[in-house]
Design an enzyme around this catalytic site. Structure first.
Site, PDB file in Angstrom:
ATOM      1  N   ASP A 272       0.868  -1.185   0.000  1.00  0.00           N
ATOM      2  CA  ASP A 272       0.000   0.000   0.000  1.00  0.00           C
ATOM      3  C   ASP A 272       0.904   1.233   0.000  1.00  0.00           C
ATOM      4  O   ASP A 272       2.114   1.129   0.228  1.00  0.00           O
ATOM      5  CB  ASP A 272      -0.918   0.011   1.240  1.00  0.00           C
ATOM      6  CG  ASP A 272      -1.869   1.226   1.253  1.00  0.00           C
ATOM      7  OD1 ASP A 272      -2.428   1.559   0.191  1.00  0.00           O
ATOM      8  OD2 ASP A 272      -2.039   1.863   2.305  1.00  0.00           O
ATOM      9  N   SER A 273       0.296   2.383  -0.226  1.00  0.00           N
ATOM     10  CA  SER A 273       1.057   3.636  -0.157  1.00  0.00           C
ATOM     11  C   SER A 273       1.406   4.002   1.283  1.00  0.00           C
ATOM     12  O   SER A 273       2.281   4.827   1.516  1.00  0.00           O
ATOM     13  CB  SER A 273       0.215   4.765  -0.764  1.00  0.00           C
ATOM     14  OG  SER A 273      -1.017   4.850  -0.071  1.00  0.00           O
TER      15      SER A 273
ATOM     16  N   TYR B 124      -0.887   8.322  -2.968  1.00  0.00           N
ATOM     17  CA  TYR B 124      -0.877   7.872  -4.368  1.00  0.00           C
ATOM     18  C   TYR B 124      -2.065   8.470  -5.136  1.00  0.00           C
ATOM     19  O   TYR B 124      -1.987   8.702  -6.344  1.00  0.00           O
ATOM     20  CB  TYR B 124      -1.017   6.346  -4.427  1.00  0.00           C
ATOM     21  CG  TYR B 124       0.255   5.526  -4.280  1.00  0.00           C
ATOM     22  CD1 TYR B 124       1.469   6.096  -3.906  1.00  0.00           C
ATOM     23  CD2 TYR B 124       0.224   4.153  -4.538  1.00  0.00           C
ATOM     24  CE1 TYR B 124       2.614   5.313  -3.781  1.00  0.00           C
ATOM     25  CE2 TYR B 124       1.368   3.375  -4.413  1.00  0.00           C
ATOM     26  CZ  TYR B 124       2.568   3.944  -4.037  1.00  0.00           C
ATOM     27  OH  TYR B 124       3.683   3.171  -3.914  1.00  0.00           O
TER      28      TYR B 124
ATOM     29  N   CYS C 265      -4.551  -1.873  -1.726  1.00  0.00           N
ATOM     30  CA  CYS C 265      -4.696  -0.465  -2.076  1.00  0.00           C
ATOM     31  C   CYS C 265      -5.556  -0.400  -3.329  1.00  0.00           C
ATOM     32  O   CYS C 265      -5.182  -0.968  -4.367  1.00  0.00           O
ATOM     33  CB  CYS C 265      -3.300   0.109  -2.348  1.00  0.00           C
ATOM     34  SG  CYS C 265      -3.289   1.814  -2.901  1.00  0.00           S
ATOM     35  N   ASN C 266      -6.694   0.255  -3.233  1.00  0.00           N
ATOM     36  CA  ASN C 266      -7.561   0.379  -4.412  1.00  0.00           C
ATOM     37  C   ASN C 266      -6.892   1.184  -5.508  1.00  0.00           C
ATOM     38  O   ASN C 266      -7.048   0.907  -6.699  1.00  0.00           O
ATOM     39  CB  ASN C 266      -8.862   1.069  -4.021  1.00  0.00           C
ATOM     40  CG  ASN C 266      -9.715   0.223  -3.099  1.00  0.00           C
ATOM     41  OD1 ASN C 266     -10.640  -0.440  -3.532  1.00  0.00           O
ATOM     42  ND2 ASN C 266      -9.387   0.237  -1.826  1.00  0.00           N
ATOM     43  N   THR C 267      -6.133   2.200  -5.094  1.00  0.00           N
ATOM     44  CA  THR C 267      -5.504   3.098  -6.058  1.00  0.00           C
ATOM     45  C   THR C 267      -4.446   2.347  -6.874  1.00  0.00           C
ATOM     46  O   THR C 267      -4.417   2.424  -8.108  1.00  0.00           O
ATOM     47  CB  THR C 267      -4.850   4.274  -5.297  1.00  0.00           C
ATOM     48  OG1 THR C 267      -5.849   4.888  -4.487  1.00  0.00           O
ATOM     49  CG2 THR C 267      -4.259   5.285  -6.238  1.00  0.00           C
TER      50      THR C 267
ATOM     51  N   GLU D 229      -2.955   8.811   8.201  1.00  0.00           N
ATOM     52  CA  GLU D 229      -1.489   8.682   8.331  1.00  0.00           C
ATOM     53  C   GLU D 229      -0.980   9.439   9.560  1.00  0.00           C
ATOM     54  O   GLU D 229       0.016   9.060  10.163  1.00  0.00           O
ATOM     55  CB  GLU D 229      -0.800   9.220   7.075  1.00  0.00           C
ATOM     56  CG  GLU D 229      -0.985   8.339   5.850  1.00  0.00           C
ATOM     57  CD  GLU D 229      -0.202   7.032   5.910  1.00  0.00           C
ATOM     58  OE1 GLU D 229       0.962   7.053   6.351  1.00  0.00           O
ATOM     59  OE2 GLU D 229      -0.748   5.994   5.515  1.00  0.00           O
TER      60      GLU D 229
ATOM     61  N   CYS E 293     -11.172   2.831  -0.380  1.00  0.00           N
ATOM     62  CA  CYS E 293      -9.771   3.139  -0.096  1.00  0.00           C
ATOM     63  C   CYS E 293      -9.450   2.456   1.225  1.00  0.00           C
ATOM     64  O   CYS E 293     -10.239   2.552   2.176  1.00  0.00           O
ATOM     65  CB  CYS E 293      -9.583   4.656   0.010  1.00  0.00           C
ATOM     66  SG  CYS E 293      -7.979   5.153   0.708  1.00  0.00           S
TER      67      CYS E 293
ATOM     68  N   HIS F  13      -7.484   3.037   3.541  1.00  0.00           N
ATOM     69  CA  HIS F  13      -7.295   3.864   4.737  1.00  0.00           C
ATOM     70  C   HIS F  13      -8.613   4.077   5.493  1.00  0.00           C
ATOM     71  O   HIS F  13      -8.621   4.291   6.702  1.00  0.00           O
ATOM     72  CB  HIS F  13      -6.726   5.241   4.365  1.00  0.00           C
ATOM     73  CG  HIS F  13      -5.245   5.245   4.118  1.00  0.00           C
ATOM     74  ND1 HIS F  13      -4.684   4.705   2.987  1.00  0.00           N
ATOM     75  CD2 HIS F  13      -4.207   5.703   4.867  1.00  0.00           C
ATOM     76  CE1 HIS F  13      -3.360   4.854   3.047  1.00  0.00           C
ATOM     77  NE2 HIS F  13      -3.052   5.453   4.179  1.00  0.00           N
TER      78      HIS F  13
HETATM   79  N1  DGL Z   1      -4.898   3.218   0.577  1.00  0.00           N
HETATM   80  C1  DGL Z   1      -4.992   3.587  -0.768  1.00  0.00           C
HETATM   81  C2  DGL Z   1      -6.239   3.059  -1.438  1.00  0.00           C
HETATM   82  O1  DGL Z   1      -6.782   2.065  -1.042  1.00  0.00           O
HETATM   83  C3  DGL Z   1      -4.716   4.974  -1.248  1.00  0.00           C
HETATM   84  C4  DGL Z   1      -4.176   6.041  -0.418  1.00  0.00           C
HETATM   85  C5  DGL Z   1      -3.403   7.077  -1.201  1.00  0.00           C
HETATM   86  O2  DGL Z   1      -3.987   7.951  -1.832  1.00  0.00           O
HETATM   87  O3  DGL Z   1      -2.188   6.939  -1.162  1.00  0.00           O
HETATM   88  O4  DGL Z   1      -6.702   3.605  -2.386  1.00  0.00           O
END
Ligand code: DGL
Length: 276
Positions: free
Chosen positions: A11-12, A43, A74-76, A153, A185, A187
């Site tokens: 993940d980011s 990200y 991480c979805n992104t 974060e 997401c 997070h």
């Molecule tokens: N945790 C990440 C997700 O699931 C993205 C967080 C980010 O923008 O870095 O999309």
């Protein structure tokens, strides 16, 4: 035969820990190796090809560390890189994430669902195809949430600024009549109690982590790659950011026991920092 190679997770930042704690709960004997690319977080606002390059380098690192499977928690990163990673590493099972539009569409009686995620997640082809395949007869309201990842974060899960941001993003969705909200997401599950409070009991909030952990178990079982030892799995959690701050947040968010290590980016590749 028992397979003690670790499951690699990326993940980011700390978001993927919401998936990792579920994997640790469902697959307690698996060794886990987690990478948080906090040097590049967030990200979400970055171009897809940049996210793809980071994800590919992290996957390469995980495989160099003998990972037997990769979970893109991480979805992104999944939106940007899932297809590319599968094409690059065809022998390794790669579990990706997508916003849970399908279960939400099945569940929604109001036929109106909300999805909160990062800009990159909505831009990717993955999201468009999800809506096309599973939500033809459902109204899908999408909402990006700038600043929310940063709040998680910073470990601010329910302070006044986090709460104000959540109201800004969620109040319009509730006013529009959604009855199901997808956390798109990784997070956001750490904000679950604040989110549930704000949207109220009439809105079902979907956290996809348990489903991702189940899928991870399935791909290992399909190959006979489970760790069948009686011992509990060993967890190594790495960050490209500040190691001490990351270690403290891991404890606070998950309570997972594990070793925390630092990583550095060197010419587009990841290297472990020698433990002090
Ligand atoms: N945790 C990440 C997700 O699931 C993205 C967080 C980010 O923008 O870095 O999309």
């Amino acid at each position: 035969m028992s397979d003690s190679r670790p499951v690699g997770i990326l993940d980011s930042g700390v978001g993927g820990l919401s998936v990792t704690r579920e994997i640790a709960r469902q697959l307690p004997h698996e060794n886990l190796l987690y990478v948080a690319d906090q040097a590049h977080i967030p990200y979400g606002p970055r171009p897809l090809d940049e996210i793809r390059a980071f994800s590919q380098a992290i996957a390469r690192f995980l495989l160099d560390q003998q990972a037997k499977a990769i979970v893109i928690a991480c979805n992104t990163a999944s939106a940007a890189a899932l297809h590319t990673l599968r094409a690059h590493f065809p022998d390794i099972p790669i579990v990706g994430m997508e916003p849970a539009v399908k279960p939400a569409a099945e569940h929604s009686r109001a036929r109106r669902i909300g999805v909160i995620a990062t800009p990159a997640t909505f831009q990717g082809q993955l999201f468009a195809s999800l809506v096309e395949r599973f939500a033809q007869d459902v109204q899908v309201l999408t909402q990006v949430c700038p600043g929310l990842v940063e709040q998680v974060e910073a470990g601010d899960l329910d302070g006044p600024h986090t709460e104000a941001l959540l109201h800004t993003y969620l109040d319009p969705l509730v006013a529009a009549g959604i009855d199901t909200l997808v956390l798109g997401c990784t997070h956001y599950p750490f904000l679950m109690s604040a989110i549930s409070r704000i949207v109220g009991p009439q809105v079902e909030v979907i956290d996809p982590s348990p489903a991702v952990a189940r899928q991870t178990g399935r791909v290992l079982a399909a190959r006979g790659w489970e760790n069948t030892t009686d011992a509990l799995g060993h967890h190594v959690l790495c960050t490209t950011g500040d190691v001490a701050a990351f270690a403290a947040l891991v404890q606070r968010l998950t309570g997972l026991p594990g070793v925390v290590r630092g990583l550095t980016w060197q010419n587009g590749a990841l290297e472990l920092v020698e433990a002090q």
